[in-house]
Write a protein that holds these residues in place. Structure first.
Motif, PDB file in Angstrom:
ATOM      1  N   LEU A   1       0.829  -1.197   0.000  1.00 17.19           N
ATOM      2  CA  LEU A   1       0.000   0.000   0.000  1.00 17.19           C
ATOM      3  C   LEU A   1       0.867   1.253   0.000  1.00 17.19           C
ATOM      4  O   LEU A   1       0.547   2.239  -0.674  1.00 17.19           O
ATOM      5  N   ALA A   2       1.972   1.236   0.740  1.00 15.76           N
ATOM      6  CA  ALA A   2       2.892   2.376   0.733  1.00 15.76           C
ATOM      7  C   ALA A   2       3.400   2.635  -0.681  1.00 15.76           C
ATOM      8  O   ALA A   2       3.481   3.788  -1.129  1.00 15.76           O
ATOM      9  N   HIS A   3       3.726   1.569  -1.399  1.00 15.25           N
ATOM     10  CA  HIS A   3       4.189   1.724  -2.769  1.00 15.25           C
ATOM     11  C   HIS A   3       3.081   2.285  -3.657  1.00 15.25           C
ATOM     12  O   HIS A   3       3.331   3.132  -4.522  1.00 15.25           O
ATOM     13  N   HIS A   4       1.859   1.843  -3.431  1.00 16.03           N
ATOM     14  CA  HIS A   4       0.730   2.362  -4.216  1.00 16.03           C
ATOM     15  C   HIS A   4       0.531   3.848  -3.962  1.00 16.03           C
ATOM     16  O   HIS A   4       0.305   4.618  -4.899  1.00 16.03           O
ATOM     17  N   TYR A   5       0.630   4.264  -2.713  1.00 13.61           N
ATOM     18  CA  TYR A   5       0.516   5.689  -2.415  1.00 13.61           C
ATOM     19  C   TYR A   5       1.585   6.478  -3.167  1.00 13.61           C
ATOM     20  O   TYR A   5       1.307   7.551  -3.719  1.00 13.61           O
ATOM     21  N   ALA A   6       2.794   5.952  -3.180  1.00  8.38           N
ATOM     22  CA  ALA A   6       3.879   6.641  -3.881  1.00  8.38           C
ATOM     23  C   ALA A   6       3.530   6.847  -5.344  1.00  8.38           C
ATOM     24  O   ALA A   6       3.796   7.903  -5.918  1.00  8.38           O
ATOM     25  N   GLN A   7       2.917   5.839  -5.960  1.00  2.88           N
ATOM     26  CA  GLN A   7       2.547   5.952  -7.364  1.00  2.88           C
ATOM     27  C   GLN A   7       1.391   6.928  -7.563  1.00  2.88           C
ATOM     28  O   GLN A   7       1.428   7.785  -8.444  1.00  2.88           O
TER      29      GLN A   7
END
Length: 358
Positions: free
Chosen positions: A340-346
């Motif tokens: 989810l952290a990676h998704h937020y970054a995107q």
């Protein structure tokens, strides 16, 4: 961290201010993300904190009216530099802070200073307990405060042992507090039923739980016995905001670690080690968010590469008689939070490079 070279071909590092081969003055250009020579006729000039105090090697355009680089302009409070010890500790602080800013810029995040953008900008207060005994490391309304004494290795390691932490670093402090800054700037502005906010609640918990009470309970009773199955660190169990901050800090650590090793030629895919393979659901997002199986698979492959590499790093540390460089275990639930952290970054426009790239 990417690999840097001088125009003469010699290797440079993120903190380099002079090439040891050709003796040229060099510095880091945050606009280009590259090390550059600084000549008399250069289009770039050194940050005044480097010229006067030798604590910064970043550059800014020679035509700029500003005398401080992008990173140093974010400083709202700095220590009393009349004390030699303060200058030494501040130099360590600034290096860690620049590494954080480097990573966020590499991810594509805009970082306005608090002066330029009072609402969404970022500022840093580096304060010594000798001048303010009540200072604590934390974030409030776009201002990250870090206790200068944390740059003293003995002080920091004493705190680590007292708090039962497996790792405590200056860079970790900055990464952790940047998560609080980004949560307030990006997520707190969303509606209660926004999918991104609902996803946060599903993975990290209800952010409206009383923060002071939750931390008080944590410091009194400690983490639950099974915290390792659900969180990346024990402290992450204290409150959903802290779970998010620990996860985001960990995400940045993995981003940096893989980039550094792979840019230096360590091909992780050729390292054959027996590892516990994370199940497919470790790479999936909450149901209210959409992603393709290819994206989930790329993330999972990226995370597996890190798990493999971190094992190698720990074995090397053991061979040198040092503690583990990476004293963490990534459970399925921790992996889902990292996803989810990676998704937020995107979504925030931070993901300027694909997950699978160095």
């Amino acid at each position: 961290m990417q690999r840097f070279t001088c125009e003469c071909g010699n290797a440079l590092f993120f903190g380099s201010s002079r090439c040891l081969k050709c003796s040229s003055d060099v510095g880091y250009d945050p606009q280009l993300g590259a090390m550059k020579r600084v000549r008399a006729d250069s289009t770039m000039k050194r940050c005044q904190n480097g010229v006067k105090h030798n604590v910064c090697n970043w550059l800014l355009p020679a035509s700029a009216t500003a005398v401080l680089c992008l990173a140093c302009r974010m400083n709202r409070t700095i220590p009393d530099l009349s004390a030699d010890r303060n200058r030494m500790l501040w130099a360590r602080m600034e290096m860690a802070k620049r590494r954080l800013i480097y990573t966020l810029l590499r991810l594509g995040i805009g970082l306005p200073s608090k002066k330029d953008d009072p609402k969404d900008g970022l500022a840093f207060d580096i304060v010594s307990t000798l001048s303010n005994p009540t200072v604590t490391t934390g974030h409030l309304n776009g201002v990250i405060t870090v206790n200068l004494e944390e740059a003293d290795d003995s002080y920091r390691q004493f705190n680590r042992q007292q708090l039962g932490e497996s790792s405590r670093t200056l860079l970790g402090h900055f990464r952790h507090e940047s998560a609080h800054y980004l949560w307030q700037r990006q997520l707190s502005e969303l509606g209660w039923d926004d999918p991104l906010r609902l996803a946060f609640r599903e993975r990290f918990g209800d952010e409206w739980i009383d923060y002071a009470a939750a931390l008080g309970t944590y410091y009194q009773n400690g983490a639950p016995g099974d915290w390792g199955q659900n969180y990346i660190t024990a402290y992450a169990s204290s409150h959903p905001w802290e779970d998010w901050a620990e996860t985001w800090a960990h995400y940045l650590q993995i981003i940096d670690g893989l980039e550094t090793c792979e840019s230096l030629g360590i091909q992780v895919q050729f390292i054959a080690l027996p590892l516990v393979i994370l199940p497919v659901e470790s790479g999936e997002l909450p149901a209210m968010l959409s992603s393709s199986s290819a994206e989930d698979g790329e993330f999972l492959a990226w995370l597996q590469r890190w798990m493999c590499l971190s094992t190698v790093l720990n074995e090397i540390a053991s061979s040198l008689g040092e503690p583990s460089l990476y004293p963490f275990v990534i459970s399925v639930k921790a992996a889902q939070k990292l996803r989810l952290a990676h998704h937020y970054a995107q979504v925030w426009g931070l993901g300027c490079r694909k997950t699978g790239e160095a």
